[in-house]
Design a protein around this motif. Structure first.
Motif, PDB file in Angstrom:
ATOM      1  N   LEU A  44      -8.514  19.588  15.947  1.00  0.00           N
ATOM      2  CA  LEU A  44      -8.597  21.007  16.257  1.00  0.00           C
ATOM      3  C   LEU A  44      -8.893  21.810  14.992  1.00  0.00           C
ATOM      4  CD1 LEU A  44      -5.504  21.285  18.644  1.00  0.00           C
ATOM      5  CD2 LEU A  44      -7.891  20.847  19.224  1.00  0.00           C
ATOM      6  N   PRO A  45      -9.413  23.044  15.139  1.00  0.00           N
ATOM      7  CA  PRO A  45      -9.735  23.857  13.969  1.00  0.00           C
ATOM      8  C   PRO A  45      -8.549  24.090  13.030  1.00  0.00           C
ATOM      9  CG  PRO A  45     -10.702  24.816  15.932  1.00  0.00           C
ATOM     10  CD  PRO A  45      -9.822  23.687  16.379  1.00  0.00           C
ATOM     11  N   ASN A  46      -7.315  24.076  13.570  1.00  0.00           N
ATOM     12  CA  ASN A  46      -6.141  24.301  12.724  1.00  0.00           C
ATOM     13  C   ASN A  46      -5.676  23.029  12.019  1.00  0.00           C
ATOM     14  OD1 ASN A  46      -4.943  22.809  14.732  1.00  0.00           O
ATOM     15  ND2 ASN A  46      -3.479  24.388  15.342  1.00  0.00           N
TER      16      ASN A  46
ATOM     17  N   GLN B 167      -4.319  17.163  15.170  1.00  0.00           N
ATOM     18  CA  GLN B 167      -5.091  16.138  15.851  1.00  0.00           C
ATOM     19  C   GLN B 167      -4.435  15.828  17.188  1.00  0.00           C
ATOM     20  OE1 GLN B 167      -5.448  12.834  13.061  1.00  0.00           O
ATOM     21  NE2 GLN B 167      -7.503  13.568  12.575  1.00  0.00           N
ATOM     22  N   VAL B 168      -5.252  15.856  18.236  1.00  0.00           N
ATOM     23  CA  VAL B 168      -4.796  15.491  19.570  1.00  0.00           C
ATOM     24  C   VAL B 168      -5.175  14.037  19.760  1.00  0.00           C
ATOM     25  CG1 VAL B 168      -5.030  15.937  22.044  1.00  0.00           C
ATOM     26  CG2 VAL B 168      -5.115  17.845  20.416  1.00  0.00           C
ATOM     27  N   ARG B 169      -4.155  13.185  19.896  1.00  0.00           N
ATOM     28  CA  ARG B 169      -4.376  11.745  20.068  1.00  0.00           C
ATOM     29  C   ARG B 169      -4.038  11.330  21.483  1.00  0.00           C
ATOM     30  NH1 ARG B 169      -5.620   8.699  16.080  1.00  0.00           N
ATOM     31  NH2 ARG B 169      -5.422   9.492  13.980  1.00  0.00           N
TER      32      ARG B 169
ATOM     33  N   LEU C 195     -16.036  19.166  29.815  1.00  0.00           N
ATOM     34  CA  LEU C 195     -15.608  17.789  30.041  1.00  0.00           C
ATOM     35  C   LEU C 195     -16.206  16.864  28.989  1.00  0.00           C
ATOM     36  CD1 LEU C 195     -13.772  16.220  31.916  1.00  0.00           C
ATOM     37  CD2 LEU C 195     -15.754  15.688  33.312  1.00  0.00           C
ATOM     38  N   ALA C 196     -17.451  17.112  28.606  1.00  0.00           N
ATOM     39  CA  ALA C 196     -18.065  16.302  27.553  1.00  0.00           C
ATOM     40  C   ALA C 196     -17.304  16.460  26.239  1.00  0.00           C
ATOM     41  CB  ALA C 196     -19.532  16.677  27.371  1.00  0.00           C
ATOM     42  N   GLY C 197     -16.646  17.596  26.054  1.00  0.00           N
ATOM     43  CA  GLY C 197     -15.828  17.813  24.861  1.00  0.00           C
ATOM     44  C   GLY C 197     -14.649  16.858  24.777  1.00  0.00           C
TER      45      GLY C 197
ATOM     46  N   ILE D 230     -11.992  23.935  27.202  1.00  0.00           N
ATOM     47  CA  ILE D 230     -11.489  22.609  26.824  1.00  0.00           C
ATOM     48  C   ILE D 230     -10.007  22.645  26.476  1.00  0.00           C
ATOM     49  CG2 ILE D 230     -12.103  22.770  24.385  1.00  0.00           C
ATOM     50  CD1 ILE D 230     -12.972  19.742  24.706  1.00  0.00           C
ATOM     51  N   ASP D 231      -9.492  23.807  26.056  1.00  0.00           N
ATOM     52  CA  ASP D 231      -8.072  23.924  25.706  1.00  0.00           C
ATOM     53  C   ASP D 231      -7.166  23.503  26.857  1.00  0.00           C
ATOM     54  OD1 ASP D 231      -8.889  24.856  23.284  1.00  0.00           O
ATOM     55  OD2 ASP D 231      -8.430  26.947  23.685  1.00  0.00           O
ATOM     56  N   LYS D 232      -7.628  23.673  28.078  1.00  0.00           N
ATOM     57  CA  LYS D 232      -6.823  23.282  29.239  1.00  0.00           C
ATOM     58  C   LYS D 232      -6.479  21.799  29.180  1.00  0.00           C
ATOM     59  CE  LYS D 232      -6.726  23.357  34.245  1.00  0.00           C
ATOM     60  NZ  LYS D 232      -7.181  24.091  35.394  1.00  0.00           N
ATOM     61  N   PHE D 233      -7.334  21.003  28.589  1.00  0.00           N
ATOM     62  CA  PHE D 233      -7.174  19.557  28.590  1.00  0.00           C
ATOM     63  C   PHE D 233      -6.628  18.986  27.284  1.00  0.00           C
ATOM     64  CE2 PHE D 233     -10.706  20.771  31.336  1.00  0.00           C
ATOM     65  CZ  PHE D 233     -10.185  20.378  32.552  1.00  0.00           C
ATOM     66  N   ILE D 234      -6.780  19.712  26.185  1.00  0.00           N
ATOM     67  CA  ILE D 234      -6.357  19.154  24.899  1.00  0.00           C
ATOM     68  C   ILE D 234      -5.137  19.861  24.325  1.00  0.00           C
ATOM     69  CG2 ILE D 234      -8.634  18.260  24.334  1.00  0.00           C
ATOM     70  CD1 ILE D 234      -8.968  20.654  22.422  1.00  0.00           C
ATOM     71  N   GLY D 235      -4.499  20.699  25.089  1.00  0.00           N
ATOM     72  CA  GLY D 235      -3.330  21.419  24.598  1.00  0.00           C
ATOM     73  C   GLY D 235      -3.684  22.869  24.335  1.00  0.00           C
ATOM     74  N   ARG D 236      -2.695  23.711  24.440  1.00  0.00           N
ATOM     75  CA  ARG D 236      -2.972  25.137  24.271  1.00  0.00           C
ATOM     76  C   ARG D 236      -1.726  25.870  23.789  1.00  0.00           C
ATOM     77  NH1 ARG D 236      -3.864  23.432  29.570  1.00  0.00           N
ATOM     78  NH2 ARG D 236      -2.240  23.938  31.009  1.00  0.00           N
ATOM     79  N   VAL D 237      -1.950  27.037  23.245  1.00  0.00           N
ATOM     80  CA  VAL D 237      -0.852  27.895  22.809  1.00  0.00           C
ATOM     81  C   VAL D 237      -0.519  28.808  23.973  1.00  0.00           C
ATOM     82  CG1 VAL D 237      -0.157  29.667  21.173  1.00  0.00           C
ATOM     83  CG2 VAL D 237      -1.569  27.743  20.411  1.00  0.00           C
ATOM     84  N   MET D 238       0.752  28.798  24.351  1.00  0.00           N
ATOM     85  CA  MET D 238       1.212  29.567  25.512  1.00  0.00           C
ATOM     86  C   MET D 238       2.421  30.408  25.105  1.00  0.00           C
ATOM     87  SD  MET D 238      -0.733  28.484  28.054  1.00  0.00           S
ATOM     88  CE  MET D 238       0.138  28.859  29.548  1.00  0.00           C
TER      89      MET D 238
END
Length: 180
Positions: free
Chosen positions: A112-114, A117-119, A94-96, A50-58
């Protein structure tokens, strides 16, 4: 879809299903152009999370050490095409996204756990495109489909329709010509 902007609840989630080459991605590009918004594509692979769609640390790309958070395409007012989600091994990925696929921008948020919030941006449009009946594909979960404002199956055009398209593209004078 474009005219839905005048509705109280404009279309923001669209699902296009059909064989390869029927114009699903072209339709997403055209809609982005009509709305004057960037079109971005997230192509799924079986092991995506799901990180691919809601943001990720790179890793940072500016040449310095360390990592940076890369925001989700859904946090922008863009047209985000999610290609081939039916090949995901974990259908829950995807359901996530269900929470962020709500059309109400006040409730379209994932925590997110940290604590971040992804809006979803109120102008973001999600277009899911899929060749759902191909080998190796899973179905699209009902919880995802229920959040779609519009679901359309796109079929392959008939031979006559293809001949007419060719005629229009090439200015060929006679579609019945055996050389066509």
């Amino acid at each position: 879809i474009k005219e839905s902007a005048m509705f109280k609840q404009a279309y923001r989630n669209v699902c296009l299903i059909g064989p390869a080459g029927t114009g699903k991605t072209k339709a997403a590009q055209v809609l982005a152009a009509l709305w004057n918004r960037p079109h971005v594509i997230e192509t799924c692979s079986p092991d995506d999370d799901i990180d691919k769609f809601i943001g990720r640390v790179m890793p940072k790309t500016d040449g310095t050490d360390g990592f940076e958070y890369v925001e989700s395409n859904l946090e922008n007012g863009w047209v985000c095409e999610i290609q081939e989600p039916t090949i995901l091994k974990r259908s829950s990925v995807l359901a996530g996204l269900n929470a962020i696929m709500e059309n109400d921008s006040d409730t379209a948020v994932i925590s997110l756990p940290n604590g971040k919030q992804v809006r979803r941006h109120p102008d973001a449009v999600v277009i899911v495109t899929s060749n759902a009946d191909y080998d190796g594909c899973n179905g699209i979960q009902q919880s995802v489909l229920s959040r779609m404002d519009l679901v359309r199956e796109i079929k392959n055009p008939s031979v006559d329709e293809m001949a007419e398209r060719c005629k229009n593209q090439t200015n060929w004078p006679d579609a019945s010509d055996s050389n066509l």
